[in-house]
Design an enzyme around this catalytic site. Structure first.
Site, PDB file in Angstrom:
ATOM      1  CG  ASP A 193      -1.930   1.060   1.262  1.00  0.00           C
ATOM      2  OD1 ASP A 193      -2.676   1.360   0.383  1.00  0.00           O
ATOM      3  OD2 ASP A 193      -1.782   1.869   2.325  1.00  0.00           O
ATOM      4  CD  GLU A 221      -2.404   2.748  -3.480  1.00  0.00           C
ATOM      5  OE1 GLU A 221      -3.162   3.352  -3.719  1.00  0.00           O
ATOM      6  OE2 GLU A 221      -1.840   2.416  -2.208  1.00  0.00           O
TER       7      GLU A 221
END
Length: 635
Positions: free
Chosen positions: A316, A369
């Protein structure tokens, strides 16, 4: 009778040297609470890193939470590790560390950073546990590398476990065990190759969706215990479905029981707030330059792949790690030693992470990401890249959704929005995401973004998915997208499963089921999805009709597929497309099929003409359905 803490250690001198060097990637085997027998007595060995502490004791329900009852011993080697064996402590015991700091004489009560299980929030104690479990996925694990490679179909169903489906009678989320039945069978039915769980590591605050972690080594107790989660992983593997876990090494919350100011000092977070505090998320940022912190984080990534058989990690907020000026104004950050904005410590950490993961685990993938144009994110470390297997293609997501929300009458002026991605598609191994971030905070659901009347909105959505699945790259869809949710996602409530009583929503689910099937069964759509020789334009410049046509290619040129997309509600009859070879043109997929709720404009098998078009020797005239995508084979 009180049992004294006994001197005991799981650490060798080599462990300590690796830990201090930032190269110990199995710290979960040493730190934390370990059930064991020492000199004939059963109990628990505890070990925690707290170098600024003047004393550390274990407090818990076994000593009435009294400080000093069970003080740990500090190691002599300046590692900052406190440890000891406490006889009589059993599995299920609740505990914390009471830390008395040299810094301002602070006293803190902290959960165990390496706890295998945590209390159900809002309670915050750690729980003594083990990871005993008999895995039944040997067959899957032994063949994983063959199905998890980048030349295979990679279709990911992103899931928030708490809100996928509720037990309506009891108004609660499903348990891990219930999901092993309901979620696994559903994912298999729709045909996804992988699921991705939004963070399942323990987190205190539901509205964070799991992205603010306090229990890095514990699956959240909201849905069951660690063995229940292993059972769920096992069930997915039995069904041949891979599991990707969201992992958050970018920041952590300031909750009093968590990692922040752990021993009264900036232990895990960077001491300079310009590098250690995240203004957007009001959270703390790991100190990637501190070796022991690097060991903690990489050990954590390895833990989920090792102990829980995860098939990949989606990392993330990578961009927030890579740039010192991320979300900061001038004066709120300082340059690196070369005068640049890159966080050199974070870059080095990411490379170490990916090197270790790919060295130690066959058939896994790490997925970044990462929302910027940082170069070579998904290129090998030894070639100068960051070493991820894939990267989310945020540009494609943004441009495509912008294009689709426009009324079709205006799309002819924005052809570049829908073709631009192909100018950079092969610079990285891209995954195309339509993730949870796209259906919250007033952005509307995917169906809610589509223009036109109801028929057009559903046709547009079927076209969006068809274009996505025939575009090069892996695919990711957030739960609810496959049934045409009207409403934005709400983490508190279940998906609107009742929508499947209605034909248009059934059609959306069916079109995705069929797209997953052809993505998996047609090599042209996956074998070369990350290389430029897997794609070829037929024509990208027919903006007047808002039509795209292209060829998808695999290893066998005879099995290439022809894809034609019409982004307007006008039926285009006898539309000419240039083709690479002679033969017959057979339609194998049509998003306008009546079984999906379409109008049923189809093509019979056509004889390809020896007639030049689009710079090719052969061509055919086809019918292109309204707001439709058609896929052909050449026979």
């Amino acid at each position: 009778m009180k049992k004294e803490v006994q001197v005991h250690s799981l650490f060798s001198d080599f462990d300590i040297s690796l830990f201090k060097a930032g190269k110990h990637y199995r710290l979960y085997e040493k730190f934390g609470a370990h059930l064991m027998e020492v000199e004939g007595q059963k109990g628990v060995y505890f070990a925690v890193w707290a170098p600024t502490a003047k004393s550390v004791s274990v407090i818990g329900d076994f000593n009435y939470w009294l400080e000093g009852e069970h003080p740990l011993n500090v190691r002599w080697d300046e590692s900052g590790i406190w440890e000891g064996f406490i006889p009589g402590v059993e599995k299920g015991a609740k505990y914390k560390y009471k830390i008395h700091s040299h810094n301002s004489d602070m006293k803190l009560e902290k959960a165990d950073p390496y706890a295998l299980k945590c209390e159900h929030p809002p309670n915050t104690a750690s729980i003594v546990w083990d990871l005993d479990y008999t895995w039944k996925d040997k067959k899957y694990m032994s063949s994983r590398k063959d199905k998890n490679g980048l030349d295979n179909a990679y279709s990911i169903y992103e899931v928030h476990l708490g809100s996928w489906r509720k037990n309506m009678d009891e108004n609660r989320s499903l348990t891990y065990v219930e999901m092993a039945d309901e979620l696994v069978s559903y994912v298999k039915e729709v045909g996804f190759t992988h699921v991705e769980f939004m963070p399942i590591m323990e987190y205190p605050y539901d509205p964070s969706w799991g992205y603010q972690l306090t229990g890095y080594f514990a699956p959240t107790s909201r849905f069951g215990d660690p063995q229940d989660f292993m059972y769920l992983m096992d069930a997915f593997h039995k069904a041949g479905i891979g599991v990707i876990l969201d992992w958050v090494p970018s920041h952590f919350p300031e909750d009093r029981h968590g990692l922040g100011q752990f021993d009264g000092s900036h232990l895990y977070e960077h001491p300079d707030p310009r590098k250690g505090y995240h203004p957007d998320w009001k959270s703390l940022i790991f100190n990637y330059g501190r070796n022991e912190v690097r060991s903690f984080l990489i050990s954590n990534a390895v833990f989920w792949l090792d102990k829980y058989h995860a098939d990949g990690l989606r990392v993330d907020a990578v961009a927030s790690m890579l740039y010192l000026d991320y979300s900061r104004e001038d004066g709120e950050w300082e340059t690196n030693e070369h005068g640049g904005r890159e966080n050199l410590d974070a870059i080095s950490f990411v490379r170490d992470l990916n090197t270790e993961v790919y060295k130690s685990f066959e058939g896994v993938q790490t997925i970044a990401e990462e929302s910027t144009s940082f170069p070579m994110v998904s290129r090998p470390v030894d070639l100068g890249g960051l070493g991820f297997g894939m990267k989310w293609m945020m540009g494609w997501m943004h441009d495509t959704l912008e294009y689709f929300k426009k009324d079709p009458i205006y799309r002819q002026h924005h052809q570049n929005d829908i073709t631009f991605s192909m100018t950079y598609t092969f610079t990285e191994n891209f995954a195309l995401p339509l993730s949870h971030d796209e259906v919250v905070y007033g952005k509307k659901s995917l169906l809610g973004r589509m223009p036109g009347d109801d028929w057009q909105r559903f046709a547009n959505l079927r076209l969006l998915y068809s274009y996505m699945f025939t575009h090069p790259g892996a695919k990711l869809l957030f739960m609810g997208a496959e049934i045409g949710q009207y409403e934005e996602w709400n983490f508190n409530t279940s998906l609107d499963w009742h929508l499947l009583e209605y034909e248009p929503h059934q059609g959306i689910k069916q079109v995705l089921t069929d797209l997953n099937k052809i993505y998996k069964t047609k090599p042209a759509l996956h074998e070369k999805q990350f290389t430029a020789d897997g794609f070829e334009w037929i024509a990208y410049d027919d903006s007047q009709n808002s039509v795209l046509s292209y060829i998808r290619k695999g290893e066998d040129p005879k099995k290439s597929l022809i894809v034609v997309c019409n982004f307007t509600p006008t039926v285009l009859k006898n539309y000419g497309i240039g083709l690479p070879s002679a033969g017959n043109l057979k339609e194998i997929f049509n998003s306008d099929d009546k079984k999906y709720g379409g109008s049923g404009v189809k093509n019979k098998t056509l004889k390809i003409q020896n007639k030049k078009l689009h710079g090719r020797e052969y061509s055919a005239e086809i019918n292109i359905p309204p707001l439709g995508c058609v896929v052909f084979e050449i026979l």
